[in-house]
Design a protein around this motif. Structure first.
Motif, mmCIF file in Angstrom:
data_model
loop_
_atom_site.group_PDB
_atom_site.id
_atom_site.type_symbol
_atom_site.label_atom_id
_atom_site.label_comp_id
_atom_site.label_asym_id
_atom_site.label_seq_id
_atom_site.Cartn_x
_atom_site.Cartn_y
_atom_site.Cartn_z
ATOM 1 N N TYR A 70 -9.931 57.819 88.977
ATOM 2 C CA TYR A 70 -11.098 57.416 87.724
ATOM 3 C C TYR A 70 -10.974 55.681 88.706
ATOM 4 O O TYR A 70 -10.256 55.757 89.688
ATOM 5 C CB TYR A 70 -9.817 56.539 86.778
ATOM 6 N N ASP A 75 -14.627 53.596 83.674
ATOM 7 C CA ASP A 75 -15.017 54.897 84.243
ATOM 8 C C ASP A 75 -14.367 55.648 83.704
ATOM 9 O O ASP A 75 -13.962 56.965 83.190
ATOM 10 C CB ASP A 75 -15.178 54.870 85.761
ATOM 11 N N TYR A 78 -14.945 56.518 80.162
ATOM 12 C CA TYR A 78 -16.640 57.440 80.302
ATOM 13 C C TYR A 78 -16.484 58.653 80.591
ATOM 14 O O TYR A 78 -17.003 59.180 80.299
ATOM 15 C CB TYR A 78 -17.191 56.822 81.749
ATOM 16 N N GLN A 79 -15.153 58.673 81.871
ATOM 17 C CA GLN A 79 -14.709 60.455 81.998
ATOM 18 C C GLN A 79 -14.531 60.981 80.802
ATOM 19 O O GLN A 79 -14.557 61.982 80.738
ATOM 20 C CB GLN A 79 -14.196 60.550 82.762
#
Length: 134
Positions: A70, A75, A78-79
């Motif tokens: 990450y 991020d 989002y992942q």
């Protein structure tokens, strides 16, 4: 006239407020845990079994490491969203709710009852002081 909450109302409103706060902030708390886990994996030399057992505490599935690398909080969120949609952002929240909501509800109840008691004592002292002045 000062409105006071009943003990049940104080408990309920404390629980309700903490539930709302936990639901809103939980994805950020999850991201924080995942970023710390990532940091531990990169800074410590661990055996695969150690990493797997640590990861299983985060996602509840033994042997599965959540995510990869990450680049930051956004991020990470989002992942997680890409992996499992909205439910992935709230995975494990039930335990957190049980822990924090009960604590907050009892804290709020205690605070309100203490405030009521202090107000009653203050009123009684003021009344006695006024009687002595006459």
């Amino acid at each position: 006239s000062v409105m006071t909450l009943t003990p049940l109302e104080a408990f309920f409103f404390g629980a309700l407020a903490k539930t709302g706060a936990t639901v809103v902030t939980y994805p950020l708390q999850l991201a924080q845990v995942l970023l710390r886990l990532q940091s531990k994996r990169t800074t410590m030399s661990t055996t695969p079994s150690t990493v797997n057992s640590t990861a299983s505490n985060v996602n509840g599935k033994t042997g599965e490491i959540i995510g990869g690398k990450y680049s930051g909080t956004i991020d990470c969120l989002y992942q997680q969203f890409l992996r499992g949609g909205l439910p992935a952002l709230f995975h494990g929240m039930n335990a957190k709710l049980l822990q924090t909501v009960l604590t907050a509800a009892f804290t709020f109840l205690t605070y309100e009852q203490t405030l009521t008691l202090v107000g009653w004592i203050y009123g009684a002292l003021r009344y006695n002081h006024a009687r002595k002045q006459k």
